[in-house]
Design a protein around this motif. Structure first.
Motif, PDB file in Angstrom:
ATOM      1  N   TRP A  29       5.815  -4.008  -3.308  1.00  0.00           N
ATOM      2  CA  TRP A  29       6.495  -3.183  -2.297  1.00  0.00           C
ATOM      3  C   TRP A  29       7.623  -2.376  -2.941  1.00  0.00           C
ATOM      4  O   TRP A  29       7.863  -1.239  -2.553  1.00  0.00           O
ATOM      5  CB  TRP A  29       7.036  -4.078  -1.176  1.00  0.00           C
ATOM      6  CG  TRP A  29       5.948  -4.845  -0.490  1.00  0.00           C
ATOM      7  CD1 TRP A  29       4.739  -4.361  -0.077  1.00  0.00           C
ATOM      8  CD2 TRP A  29       5.952  -6.244  -0.172  1.00  0.00           C
ATOM      9  NE1 TRP A  29       3.996  -5.368   0.486  1.00  0.00           N
ATOM     10  CE2 TRP A  29       4.702  -6.537   0.443  1.00  0.00           C
ATOM     11  CE3 TRP A  29       6.874  -7.265  -0.334  1.00  0.00           C
ATOM     12  CZ2 TRP A  29       4.366  -7.816   0.887  1.00  0.00           C
ATOM     13  CZ3 TRP A  29       6.543  -8.543   0.106  1.00  0.00           C
ATOM     14  CH2 TRP A  29       5.310  -8.797   0.706  1.00  0.00           C
ATOM     15  N   ALA A  43       5.895   0.457  -4.713  1.00  0.00           N
ATOM     16  CA  ALA A  43       5.474   1.474  -3.742  1.00  0.00           C
ATOM     17  C   ALA A  43       6.652   2.317  -3.292  1.00  0.00           C
ATOM     18  O   ALA A  43       6.537   3.550  -3.161  1.00  0.00           O
ATOM     19  CB  ALA A  43       4.812   0.804  -2.537  1.00  0.00           C
ATOM     20  N   ARG A  46       7.000   6.309  -3.791  1.00  0.00           N
ATOM     21  CA  ARG A  46       7.207   7.195  -2.638  1.00  0.00           C
ATOM     22  C   ARG A  46       8.430   8.091  -2.854  1.00  0.00           C
ATOM     23  O   ARG A  46       8.393   9.281  -2.542  1.00  0.00           O
ATOM     24  CB  ARG A  46       7.401   6.374  -1.360  1.00  0.00           C
ATOM     25  CG  ARG A  46       6.231   5.516  -0.962  1.00  0.00           C
ATOM     26  CD  ARG A  46       5.118   6.303  -0.349  1.00  0.00           C
ATOM     27  NE  ARG A  46       4.033   5.423   0.099  1.00  0.00           N
ATOM     28  CZ  ARG A  46       2.877   5.845   0.600  1.00  0.00           C
ATOM     29  NH1 ARG A  46       2.653   7.136   0.723  1.00  0.00           N
ATOM     30  NH2 ARG A  46       1.944   4.982   0.963  1.00  0.00           N
ATOM     31  N   GLN A  63       7.895   0.355   3.380  1.00  0.00           N
ATOM     32  CA  GLN A  63       6.731  -0.017   2.566  1.00  0.00           C
ATOM     33  C   GLN A  63       6.201  -1.386   2.975  1.00  0.00           C
ATOM     34  O   GLN A  63       4.988  -1.616   2.977  1.00  0.00           O
ATOM     35  CB  GLN A  63       7.088  -0.004   1.078  1.00  0.00           C
ATOM     36  CG  GLN A  63       7.584   1.327   0.568  1.00  0.00           C
ATOM     37  CD  GLN A  63       6.839   2.507   1.159  1.00  0.00           C
ATOM     38  OE1 GLN A  63       5.624   2.636   0.995  1.00  0.00           O
ATOM     39  NE2 GLN A  63       7.557   3.377   1.837  1.00  0.00           N
ATOM     40  N   ALA A  84       4.443  -0.710   6.125  1.00  0.00           N
ATOM     41  CA  ALA A  84       3.234   0.062   5.863  1.00  0.00           C
ATOM     42  C   ALA A  84       2.110  -0.830   5.354  1.00  0.00           C
ATOM     43  O   ALA A  84       0.935  -0.586   5.638  1.00  0.00           O
ATOM     44  CB  ALA A  84       3.522   1.168   4.847  1.00  0.00           C
ATOM     45  N   GLY A  85       2.484  -1.875   4.595  1.00  0.00           N
ATOM     46  CA  GLY A  85       1.462  -2.808   4.127  1.00  0.00           C
ATOM     47  C   GLY A  85       0.757  -3.490   5.289  1.00  0.00           C
ATOM     48  O   GLY A  85      -0.471  -3.649   5.276  1.00  0.00           O
ATOM     49  N   ASN A 111      -1.481  -1.034   7.044  1.00  0.00           N
ATOM     50  CA  ASN A 111      -2.661  -0.740   6.239  1.00  0.00           C
ATOM     51  C   ASN A 111      -3.763  -1.765   6.440  1.00  0.00           C
ATOM     52  O   ASN A 111      -4.940  -1.470   6.241  1.00  0.00           O
ATOM     53  CB  ASN A 111      -2.286  -0.684   4.759  1.00  0.00           C
ATOM     54  CG  ASN A 111      -2.992   0.435   4.042  1.00  0.00           C
ATOM     55  OD1 ASN A 111      -3.269   1.477   4.621  1.00  0.00           O
ATOM     56  ND2 ASN A 111      -3.297   0.220   2.781  1.00  0.00           N
ATOM     57  N   ALA A 115      -0.749   2.958   6.215  1.00  0.00           N
ATOM     58  CA  ALA A 115       0.397   3.232   5.348  1.00  0.00           C
ATOM     59  C   ALA A 115       0.753   4.715   5.346  1.00  0.00           C
ATOM     60  O   ALA A 115       1.935   5.075   5.349  1.00  0.00           O
ATOM     61  CB  ALA A 115       0.092   2.764   3.924  1.00  0.00           C
ATOM     62  N   SER A 116      -0.261   5.574   5.366  1.00  0.00           N
ATOM     63  CA  SER A 116       0.004   7.018   5.362  1.00  0.00           C
ATOM     64  C   SER A 116       0.732   7.440   6.628  1.00  0.00           C
ATOM     65  O   SER A 116       1.688   8.229   6.579  1.00  0.00           O
ATOM     66  CB  SER A 116      -1.305   7.788   5.227  1.00  0.00           C
ATOM     67  OG  SER A 116      -1.932   7.505   3.998  1.00  0.00           O
ATOM     68  N   VAL A 125       2.642   5.574   8.613  1.00  0.00           N
ATOM     69  CA  VAL A 125       4.008   5.046   8.592  1.00  0.00           C
ATOM     70  C   VAL A 125       4.895   5.888   7.683  1.00  0.00           C
ATOM     71  O   VAL A 125       6.019   6.254   8.046  1.00  0.00           O
ATOM     72  CB  VAL A 125       4.005   3.571   8.135  1.00  0.00           C
ATOM     73  CG1 VAL A 125       5.431   3.091   7.841  1.00  0.00           C
ATOM     74  CG2 VAL A 125       3.378   2.693   9.206  1.00  0.00           C
ATOM     75  N   ASN A 126       4.402   6.226   6.503  1.00  0.00           N
ATOM     76  CA  ASN A 126       5.230   6.973   5.558  1.00  0.00           C
ATOM     77  C   ASN A 126       5.432   8.426   5.972  1.00  0.00           C
ATOM     78  O   ASN A 126       6.509   8.990   5.746  1.00  0.00           O
ATOM     79  CB  ASN A 126       4.620   6.892   4.161  1.00  0.00           C
ATOM     80  CG  ASN A 126       4.964   5.582   3.473  1.00  0.00           C
ATOM     81  OD1 ASN A 126       6.084   5.356   3.047  1.00  0.00           O
ATOM     82  ND2 ASN A 126       3.983   4.697   3.407  1.00  0.00           N
ATOM     83  N   GLY A 157      -7.627  -2.229   5.757  1.00  0.00           N
ATOM     84  CA  GLY A 157      -7.030  -2.914   4.633  1.00  0.00           C
ATOM     85  C   GLY A 157      -8.029  -3.456   3.647  1.00  0.00           C
ATOM     86  O   GLY A 157      -7.702  -4.277   2.795  1.00  0.00           O
TER      87      GLY A 157
END
Length: 308
Positions: free
Chosen positions: A53, A56, A60, A77, A80-81, A84, A93-94, A96-97, A253
């Motif tokens: 994490w 990641a 990012r 992150q 996001a995991g 995912n 994850a995409s 969330v980010n 996932g």
């Protein structure tokens, strides 16, 4: 609006419950395998998972010029995991980010460009690390066992068909062509801006390389905990090859597809089927199931606090 946000806060936990019920047999078997494992190695695997994490978050940040708040970025992150593992691979994850960067004030076009740059760097680093390990250990994996020869043709045909359909659409539909060209220009500008700053470029590529390396290290440590008689480098190659193959399968996932691919890869690397299955189940308990509930709670909290 407030009621909708409350529902969104509870939704991740409800989805975790649904996923756990659907995969309860896998959970039970994985927990059984952990009982017979050597705990120092397992604690190392947990530590490697936590560091993913961090990697990641570093990647990012490296993908965008604007400074992002560090603690919230790390929490995002972790959340996001969980997302995912509840949505088809990569989408959670995409989403969330993208939302996190937008809330931080990054324009939507630049957020999308940063996301594309992150995905590209992660893919290049994963495949590059796999290629380097295969060059160093050419007999680590039997490719014919991992990828059946009959599967290559349909995959190539599918990719060719997608390209055949996409090309006329880009040529004939002006709005689509304008949107794609605009996105590519923004993405290239963002990539140039990031690589003009050595600290950002180092974060982008260093984090991208550390992320799959830490994931592979987690599998190696779980293999040691359960006494799997396969060299560490071969385990790392098996993990990277399996996850690269599973990237083509859009399951939440990778649940189900990752387990199957990892077992096949570990057998191809020289492990026995029962031992390989035990290692994969224990590894997925540590990397997926243990963080899933706290990750979902973090996701709900970030939604409630309007961080995402």
């Amino acid at each position: 609006m407030r009621q909708a946000r409350h529902v969104l806060c509870l939704l991740p936990v409800l989805l975790v419950a649904v996923v756990a019920v659907r995969h309860r047999s896998v959970l039970a078997e994985g927990l059984t395998q952990l009982r017979s494992a050597e705990w120092p190695w397992l604690l190392g695997a947990v530590g490697a998972t936590c560091l993913t994490w961090v990697a990641a978050a570093v990647t990012r940040q490296g993908a965008v010029v604007q400074r992002l708040p560090g603690r919230r970025l790390l929490a995002a992150q972790f959340a996001a995991g969980a997302a995912n593992h509840l949505l088809p691979t990569g989408l959670g994850a995409s989403a969330v980010n993208l939302r996190f960067m937008t809330v931080c004030g990054v324009p939507p076009a630049r957020s999308s460009a940063a996301l594309a740059l992150y995905l590209l760097a992660e893919a290049v680093a994963r495949l590059g690390l796999l290629a380097a390990l295969l060059l160093a250990f050419p007999h680590a994996l039997r490719p014919g066992t991992l990828v059946p020869s009959g599967a290559v043709g349909p995959l190539l045909a599918g990719l060719a068909g997608a390209a055949f359909l996409a090309a006329p659409a880009l040529l004939l539909v002006r709005r689509l062509r304008a949107a794609v060209s605009g996105f590519l220009r923004t993405a290239l500008d963002e990539a140039r801006s990031v690589h003009a700053r050595p600290a950002r470029a180092l974060a982008l590529w260093g984090g991208s390389l550390a992320f799959p390396a830490l994931q592979a290290a987690g599998l190696v440590l779980v293999g040691r905990a359960l006494g799997l008689p396969v060299p560490a480098a071969h385990l790392a190659v098996a993990y990277l090859a399996a996850t690269a193959a599973v990237a083509l399968v859009p399951t939440p996932g990778g649940i189900g597809s990752v387990e199957a691919a990892l077992v096949v890869a570990l057998v191809a690397a020289g492990g026995a089927v029962p031992a390989a299955t035990a290692v994969v189940l224990a590894y997925r308990i540590i990397t997926v199931w243990l963080p899933l509930v706290p990750g979902a709670l973090t996701l709900g909290a970030l939604v409630r606090w309007k961080v995402i």
